[in-house]
Motif scaffolding. Structure first.
Motif, PDB file in Angstrom:
ATOM      1  N   CYS A   1       1.385  -0.082 -18.941  1.00 34.02           N
ATOM      2  CA  CYS A   1       0.880   0.471 -17.680  1.00 34.02           C
ATOM      3  C   CYS A   1       1.622  -0.208 -16.532  1.00 34.02           C
ATOM      4  CB  CYS A   1      -0.627   0.228 -17.567  1.00 34.02           C
ATOM      5  SG  CYS A   1      -1.089  -1.525 -17.542  1.00 34.02           S
ATOM      6  N   SER A   2       1.192   0.043 -15.324  1.00 34.92           N
ATOM      7  CA  SER A   2       1.642  -0.716 -14.164  1.00 34.92           C
ATOM      8  C   SER A   2       0.385  -1.247 -13.469  1.00 34.92           C
ATOM      9  CB  SER A   2       2.449   0.181 -13.204  1.00 34.92           C
ATOM     10  OG  SER A   2       1.616   1.202 -12.661  1.00 34.92           O
ATOM     11  N   ASN A   3       0.573  -2.185 -12.587  1.00 34.91           N
ATOM     12  CA  ASN A   3      -0.514  -2.656 -11.723  1.00 34.91           C
ATOM     13  C   ASN A   3      -1.790  -3.066 -12.472  1.00 34.91           C
ATOM     14  OD1 ASN A   3       1.192  -0.485 -10.237  1.00 34.91           O
ATOM     15  ND2 ASN A   3       0.307  -1.710  -8.585  1.00 34.91           N
ATOM     16  N   LEU A   4      -1.658  -4.049 -13.336  1.00 36.98           N
ATOM     17  CA  LEU A   4      -2.855  -4.544 -14.026  1.00 36.98           C
ATOM     18  C   LEU A   4      -3.863  -5.150 -13.059  1.00 36.98           C
ATOM     19  CD1 LEU A   4      -1.675  -6.098 -17.414  1.00 36.98           C
ATOM     20  CD2 LEU A   4      -3.405  -4.325 -17.050  1.00 36.98           C
TER      21      LEU A   4
ATOM     22  N   ASN B   1      -8.960  15.207  -8.774  1.00 33.13           N
ATOM     23  CA  ASN B   1      -8.852  16.561  -8.244  1.00 33.13           C
ATOM     24  C   ASN B   1      -7.664  17.273  -8.888  1.00 33.13           C
ATOM     25  OD1 ASN B   1      -6.494  15.680  -6.894  1.00 33.13           O
ATOM     26  ND2 ASN B   1      -7.645  15.133  -5.041  1.00 33.13           N
ATOM     27  N   ASP B   2      -7.415  18.488  -8.447  1.00 29.26           N
ATOM     28  CA  ASP B   2      -6.343  19.289  -9.049  1.00 29.26           C
ATOM     29  C   ASP B   2      -4.979  18.620  -8.901  1.00 29.26           C
ATOM     30  OD1 ASP B   2      -8.207  21.140  -9.777  1.00 29.26           O
ATOM     31  OD2 ASP B   2      -7.742  22.575  -8.187  1.00 29.26           O
ATOM     32  N   ASN B   3      -4.748  17.977  -7.765  1.00 29.71           N
ATOM     33  CA  ASN B   3      -3.470  17.299  -7.546  1.00 29.71           C
ATOM     34  C   ASN B   3      -3.305  16.118  -8.509  1.00 29.71           C
ATOM     35  OD1 ASN B   3      -0.984  16.814  -6.001  1.00 29.71           O
ATOM     36  ND2 ASN B   3      -2.047  14.991  -5.217  1.00 29.71           N
ATOM     37  N   ASP B   4      -4.391  15.391  -8.722  1.00 26.36           N
ATOM     38  CA  ASP B   4      -4.357  14.270  -9.670  1.00 26.36           C
ATOM     39  C   ASP B   4      -4.061  14.771 -11.090  1.00 26.36           C
ATOM     40  OD1 ASP B   4      -5.099  12.411  -7.679  1.00 26.36           O
ATOM     41  OD2 ASP B   4      -7.226  12.795  -8.033  1.00 26.36           O
ATOM     42  N   ILE B   5      -4.727  15.854 -11.460  1.00 28.41           N
ATOM     43  CA  ILE B   5      -4.538  16.406 -12.808  1.00 28.41           C
ATOM     44  C   ILE B   5      -3.100  16.873 -12.993  1.00 28.41           C
ATOM     45  CG2 ILE B   5      -5.199  18.260 -14.387  1.00 28.41           C
ATOM     46  CD1 ILE B   5      -7.275  16.049 -14.198  1.00 28.41           C
ATOM     47  N   ALA B   6      -2.517  17.423 -11.936  1.00 31.73           N
ATOM     48  CA  ALA B   6      -1.117  17.862 -12.010  1.00 31.73           C
ATOM     49  C   ALA B   6      -0.190  16.665 -12.238  1.00 31.73           C
ATOM     50  CB  ALA B   6      -0.726  18.602 -10.732  1.00 31.73           C
ATOM     51  N   LYS B   7      -0.464  15.553 -11.556  1.00 33.58           N
ATOM     52  CA  LYS B   7       0.344  14.345 -11.746  1.00 33.58           C
ATOM     53  C   LYS B   7       0.184  13.808 -13.171  1.00 33.58           C
ATOM     54  CE  LYS B   7       0.204  12.709  -6.937  1.00 33.58           C
ATOM     55  NZ  LYS B   7      -0.304  11.646  -6.024  1.00 33.58           N
TER      56      LYS B   7
ATOM     57  N   SER C   1      -6.427   4.151  -8.546  1.00 30.40           N
ATOM     58  CA  SER C   1      -7.552   3.299  -8.951  1.00 30.40           C
ATOM     59  C   SER C   1      -8.796   3.533  -8.102  1.00 30.40           C
ATOM     60  CB  SER C   1      -7.139   1.823  -8.873  1.00 30.40           C
ATOM     61  OG  SER C   1      -6.754   1.476  -7.550  1.00 30.40           O
ATOM     62  N   LYS C   2      -8.798   4.596  -7.310  1.00 34.69           N
ATOM     63  CA  LYS C   2      -9.946   4.859  -6.433  1.00 34.69           C
ATOM     64  C   LYS C   2     -11.202   5.165  -7.232  1.00 34.69           C
ATOM     65  CE  LYS C   2      -7.516   7.991  -4.305  1.00 34.69           C
ATOM     66  NZ  LYS C   2      -7.090   9.104  -3.398  1.00 34.69           N
ATOM     67  N   SER C   3     -11.046   5.911  -8.305  1.00 35.25           N
ATOM     68  CA  SER C   3     -12.163   6.275  -9.176  1.00 35.25           C
ATOM     69  C   SER C   3     -11.572   6.945 -10.406  1.00 35.25           C
ATOM     70  CB  SER C   3     -13.138   7.231  -8.476  1.00 35.25           C
ATOM     71  OG  SER C   3     -12.565   8.526  -8.369  1.00 35.25           O
TER      72      SER C   3
END
Length: 231
Positions: free
Chosen positions: A52-55, A92-98, A86-88
């Motif tokens: 991962c990144s950013n542990l 949303n749809d944009n997150d799912i696309a990423k 890491s907000k939660s």
């Protein structure tokens, strides 16, 4: 007296052999967020890496350049964290696309698996989104991460994942802060899981407490930053 001592001694030897045999079966997965530690974990005997990144943010999706390079550094299975922020764990749809793009890259590069998790507004697993992402990820292994520990009942959440018949395992502390605090739930999870389903115990597991935890949990998969020692 000598016969009693001999029987006791033989029993202890048999118990040690059985315990060591069980220990030989376990998979030690090391969580790392950089290439140097990935190589160190490999050299110290890790069986598998979660990359991962950013542990410091409990792990985010690594960048594609690092993903390409890690494949040339280590020859053990690598599973990739798919977490855009890491907000939660609500996406949303944009997150799912990423997340979809990251998963497709991992498929192209033939990683062992991806690690992901989605919650809804009620802090329960978002089964629809998890299933959607898992369908895209196949044939890679799909692991649901410790978001499951934030649900009202990790055991019931686990059973819901069984019903999808597409998830390969969960990374969990049994709903507790550490694996040691979650021993009873983790043991229960191991006992109720299908044969090929991975219960990956996690939460402050190190090379110093792994034997104790394995004796109590009797699982096969264990995860930690220091599970093979300091990196």
């Amino acid at each position: 007296m000598n016969l009693v001592w001999l029987i006791t001694r033989l029993w202890k030897l048999l118990d040690d052999i059985i315990f060591k045999k069980n220990c030989l079966k376990i998979t030690k997965e090391v969580c790392v967020d950089n290439l140097d530690n990935a190589l160190k974990a490999f050299n110290k005997g890790a069986d598998r890496i979660e990359f991962c990144s950013n542990l410091n943010e409990d792990g985010l999706t690594p960048n594609f350049n690092d993903l390409k390079e890690i494949k040339s550094l280590v020859s053990i299975p690598i599973r990739v964290m798919i977490r855009p922020h890491s907000k939660s764990f609500e996406y949303n749809d944009n997150d799912i696309a990423k997340m979809t793009g990251s998963i497709q890259f991992c498929k192209k590069e033939n990683f062992d698996g991806v690690v992901l998790g989605c919650l809804n507004e009620h802090n329960e697993l978002d089964i629809e989104k998890i299933n959607y992402l898992a369908q895209i990820a196949k044939p890679l292994n799909v692991i649901v991460h410790k978001a499951i520990d934030l649900t009202n009942s990790p055991i019931e959440s686990l059973k819901n994942l069984f019903e999808l018949n597409i998830i390969n395992g969960v990374l969990t502390s049994g709903g507790c802060q550490t694996a040691e605090l979650g021993i009873s739930i983790l043991k229960n999870m191991v006992e109720i899981s299908p044969k090929d389903f991975e219960i990956i115990s996690a939460g402050k597991i190190t090379d110093e407490n792994i034997n104790f935890l394995h004796e109590k949990i009797q699982g096969q998969y264990y995860h930690g930053r220091k599970i093979v020692g300091e990196l």
